[in-house]
Design an enzyme around this catalytic site. Sequence first.
Site, PDB file in Angstrom:
ATOM      1  N   GLN A   1     -10.245  -3.714  -2.857  1.00 52.76           N
ATOM      2  CA  GLN A   1     -11.530  -3.146  -2.428  1.00 52.76           C
ATOM      3  C   GLN A   1     -12.608  -3.466  -3.471  1.00 52.76           C
ATOM      4  O   GLN A   1     -13.765  -3.734  -3.131  1.00 52.76           O
ATOM      5  CB  GLN A   1     -11.389  -1.629  -2.248  1.00 52.76           C
ATOM      6  CG  GLN A   1     -12.657  -0.922  -1.845  1.00 52.76           C
ATOM      7  CD  GLN A   1     -13.024  -1.123  -0.376  1.00 52.76           C
ATOM      8  OE1 GLN A   1     -12.197  -0.934   0.487  1.00 52.76           O
ATOM      9  NE2 GLN A   1     -14.262  -1.510  -0.116  1.00 52.76           N
TER      10      GLN A   1
ATOM     11  N   HIS B   1      -7.466   0.873  -6.143  1.00 53.06           N
ATOM     12  CA  HIS B   1      -7.662   0.085  -4.923  1.00 53.06           C
ATOM     13  C   HIS B   1      -8.345  -1.234  -5.314  1.00 53.06           C
ATOM     14  O   HIS B   1      -9.520  -1.464  -5.016  1.00 53.06           O
ATOM     15  CB  HIS B   1      -8.521   0.891  -3.939  1.00 53.06           C
ATOM     16  CG  HIS B   1      -8.481   0.385  -2.527  1.00 53.06           C
ATOM     17  ND1 HIS B   1      -7.690  -0.668  -2.119  1.00 53.06           N
ATOM     18  CD2 HIS B   1      -9.149   0.801  -1.404  1.00 53.06           C
ATOM     19  CE1 HIS B   1      -7.873  -0.872  -0.819  1.00 53.06           C
ATOM     20  NE2 HIS B   1      -8.746   0.001  -0.371  1.00 53.06           N
TER      21      HIS B   1
ATOM     22  N   CYS C   1     -16.137   2.619   1.037  1.00 51.08           N
ATOM     23  CA  CYS C   1     -14.991   1.739   1.327  1.00 51.08           C
ATOM     24  C   CYS C   1     -14.566   1.835   2.789  1.00 51.08           C
ATOM     25  O   CYS C   1     -13.950   0.907   3.312  1.00 51.08           O
ATOM     26  CB  CYS C   1     -13.831   2.079   0.398  1.00 51.08           C
ATOM     27  SG  CYS C   1     -13.354   3.818   0.457  1.00 51.08           S
TER      28      CYS C   1
ATOM     29  N   ARG D   1     -13.905  -7.675   2.531  1.00 50.45           N
ATOM     30  CA  ARG D   1     -12.490  -7.422   2.220  1.00 50.45           C
ATOM     31  C   ARG D   1     -11.662  -8.668   2.529  1.00 50.45           C
ATOM     32  O   ARG D   1     -10.748  -9.032   1.805  1.00 50.45           O
ATOM     33  CB  ARG D   1     -11.945  -6.238   3.045  1.00 50.45           C
ATOM     34  CG  ARG D   1     -12.578  -4.887   2.781  1.00 50.45           C
ATOM     35  CD  ARG D   1     -12.379  -4.400   1.368  1.00 50.45           C
ATOM     36  NE  ARG D   1     -10.979  -4.441   0.955  1.00 50.45           N
ATOM     37  CZ  ARG D   1     -10.026  -3.587   1.362  1.00 50.45           C
ATOM     38  NH1 ARG D   1     -10.324  -2.606   2.181  1.00 50.45           N
ATOM     39  NH2 ARG D   1      -8.782  -3.692   0.943  1.00 50.45           N
TER      40      ARG D   1
ATOM     41  N   ASP E   1     -16.840   8.187  -0.863  1.00 45.31           N
ATOM     42  CA  ASP E   1     -15.561   7.977  -0.176  1.00 45.31           C
ATOM     43  C   ASP E   1     -15.214   9.307   0.495  1.00 45.31           C
ATOM     44  O   ASP E   1     -15.847  10.339   0.209  1.00 45.31           O
ATOM     45  CB  ASP E   1     -14.505   7.589  -1.235  1.00 45.31           C
ATOM     46  CG  ASP E   1     -13.122   7.346  -0.650  1.00 45.31           C
ATOM     47  OD1 ASP E   1     -13.006   7.120   0.567  1.00 45.31           O
ATOM     48  OD2 ASP E   1     -12.141   7.387  -1.434  1.00 45.31           O
TER      49      ASP E   1
ATOM     50  N   ARG F   1       0.872  -1.182   0.000  1.00 48.79           N
ATOM     51  CA  ARG F   1       0.000   0.000   0.000  1.00 48.79           C
ATOM     52  C   ARG F   1       0.901   1.222   0.000  1.00 48.79           C
ATOM     53  O   ARG F   1       1.786   1.356   0.848  1.00 48.79           O
ATOM     54  CB  ARG F   1      -0.903   0.031   1.239  1.00 48.79           C
ATOM     55  CG  ARG F   1      -1.553   1.405   1.434  1.00 48.79           C
ATOM     56  CD  ARG F   1      -2.575   1.457   2.541  1.00 48.79           C
ATOM     57  NE  ARG F   1      -3.813   0.806   2.127  1.00 48.79           N
ATOM     58  CZ  ARG F   1      -4.989   1.000   2.717  1.00 48.79           C
ATOM     59  NH1 ARG F   1      -5.088   1.833   3.747  1.00 48.79           N
ATOM     60  NH2 ARG F   1      -6.069   0.378   2.307  1.00 48.79           N
TER      61      ARG F   1
HETATM   62  N1  NVA Z   1      -9.613   7.466  -1.116  1.00 49.40           N
HETATM   63  C1  NVA Z   1      -9.279   6.935   0.179  1.00 49.40           C
HETATM   64  C2  NVA Z   1      -9.590   5.481   0.246  1.00 49.40           C
HETATM   65  C3  NVA Z   1      -9.349   4.855   1.581  1.00 49.40           C
HETATM   66  C4  NVA Z   1      -9.661   3.395   1.605  1.00 49.40           C
HETATM   67  C5  NVA Z   1      -7.820   7.194   0.458  1.00 49.40           C
HETATM   68  O1  NVA Z   1      -6.991   6.984  -0.439  1.00 49.40           O
HETATM   69  O2  NVA Z   1      -7.492   7.631   1.551  1.00 49.40           O
HETATM   70  N1   CP Z   2     -11.183   0.530   2.797  1.00 45.64           N
HETATM   71  C1   CP Z   2      -9.901   0.458   3.197  1.00 45.64           C
HETATM   72  O1   CP Z   2      -8.975   0.243   2.433  1.00 45.64           O
HETATM   73  O2   CP Z   2      -9.729   0.627   4.536  1.00 45.64           O
HETATM   74  P1   CP Z   2      -8.349   0.758   5.305  1.00 45.64           P
HETATM   75  O3   CP Z   2      -7.728   2.069   4.878  1.00 45.64           O
HETATM   76  O4   CP Z   2      -8.709   0.748   6.753  1.00 45.64           O
HETATM   77  O5   CP Z   2      -7.463  -0.380   4.925  1.00 45.64           O
END
Ligand code: NVA
Ligand code: CP
Length: 426
Positions: A136, A133, A270, A315, A229, A106
């Site tokens: 997800q 992502h 998400c 997930r 989101d 990540r």
């Molecule tokens: N758009 C958000 C998604 C988190 C799962 C982020 O990148 O922080």
């Molecule tokens: N939806 C998601 O990716 O959550 P986290 O950031 O908690 O992993």
Amino acid sequence: MDLKGRDFLKLLDFTPEEIVYLIDLAAELKDKKKRGILVDTLQGKNVALIFEKTSTRTRCAFEVAAHDLGMGTTYLDPKASQIGKKESIADTARVLSGMFEGIEYRGFEQAIVEELAEYSKVPVWNGLTNEFHPTQMLADLLTIREHFGRLKGIKLTYMGDARYNMGNSLMVACAKMGMRFTACTMEKYFPAGELVEQCREIAAKTGGSIVLTEDVEEGTKGADVIYTDVWVSMGEPDEIWEERIRDLAPYQVNRHVMDNAGNKAVFMHCLPAFHNLKTETGAEMGRRFALTEMEVTDEVFESPQSLVFEEAENRMHTIKAVMMATVSADGKARKKRKVQAKVDPGLLEGKSLREVRYLPDSEVQWILSSEECEVEETDGFIIMPIEEAREKFSEIREILATESEQTVLFRKGRHSNKWYDFIGKA
Ligand code: NVA
Ligand code: CP
């Protein structure tokens, strides 16, 4: 369906059939877990979990899924590892490939996870980048399918920042699955034109469609799924909040939006979500901008139409499916190795593909089986120096099959709307 050794970097790299296969596998694993049937076929394997950004769901999903499958996990956070600061991605990939059977990553730019995958000998899974992502997406598709009993024809409307990881990924997922994707937001938050075009091409084949609109009434009318989101994503600067709140407040998911969609519509997110002021950031924004909730109202979030916690649970089941499908239990389906030696263009003259594959100690590194002859053609195959091939086809990374200990058959991404197959010597 054999996905052993494959990376999972973005849904664009997968066919609709492969995506459905992963969702089916996840549903099967979920059912088994609920019935207490152990599926620990990957005992003795280990996976590395690299998180350059924080996480609750993704990390927990990978850890629980790996443990369920019998695998060990090692978690690396941005502060505790050498990655990026003292060690390049390419070196990290090669180090971790020697110890683990899979690597989750990540981080920030998609290019980083793509580079990690290019140098890794074991599958790499994208646990979120700025652009995509994909794990997800599998959870979301499974959740939608569980609720509606199908994916094809489902109308999903995404409200908010549609040019970031979630908007992009949902657009690709909908296109692949023959769904209708609507980005309902200010024009400046529409996904990039190039990706929209690519998705429209995909949708034309699957029966899906892509709609971009600034109009809330039109964009949410009759939608099956209303998705949103956070308005500011991880890694974005704090200063951006004010502008985002101003721009995206009209696209908040509230009772009016859900009513416009209809009573059969569901709400998805998400997570994490700012639906009240019970978080540090939520409370701060509440104070600064006189808000009580942001992208979704508490009423919708807590309503029976909300599927957010089913989605979160999924997930784990879907990530388990990705690991199970791509990690090789016998360790044989290793990924491509980096090729270093030079090409000898004359060496393959007159040989068939089969003979070439088993050539011992040859200097040959790549054979492109396309009709576009650049350097030399022998027996229907084109040979060119690896540097040229790399330059011309920048994304050589997907494995089709492992032919022997020595030789690996690759398939790379698209170039000028054509697919090319490669043979590479390990
Ligand atoms: N758009 C958000 C998604 C988190 C799962 C982020 O990148 O922080
Ligand atoms: N939806 C998601 O990716 O959550 P986290 O950031 O908690 O992993």
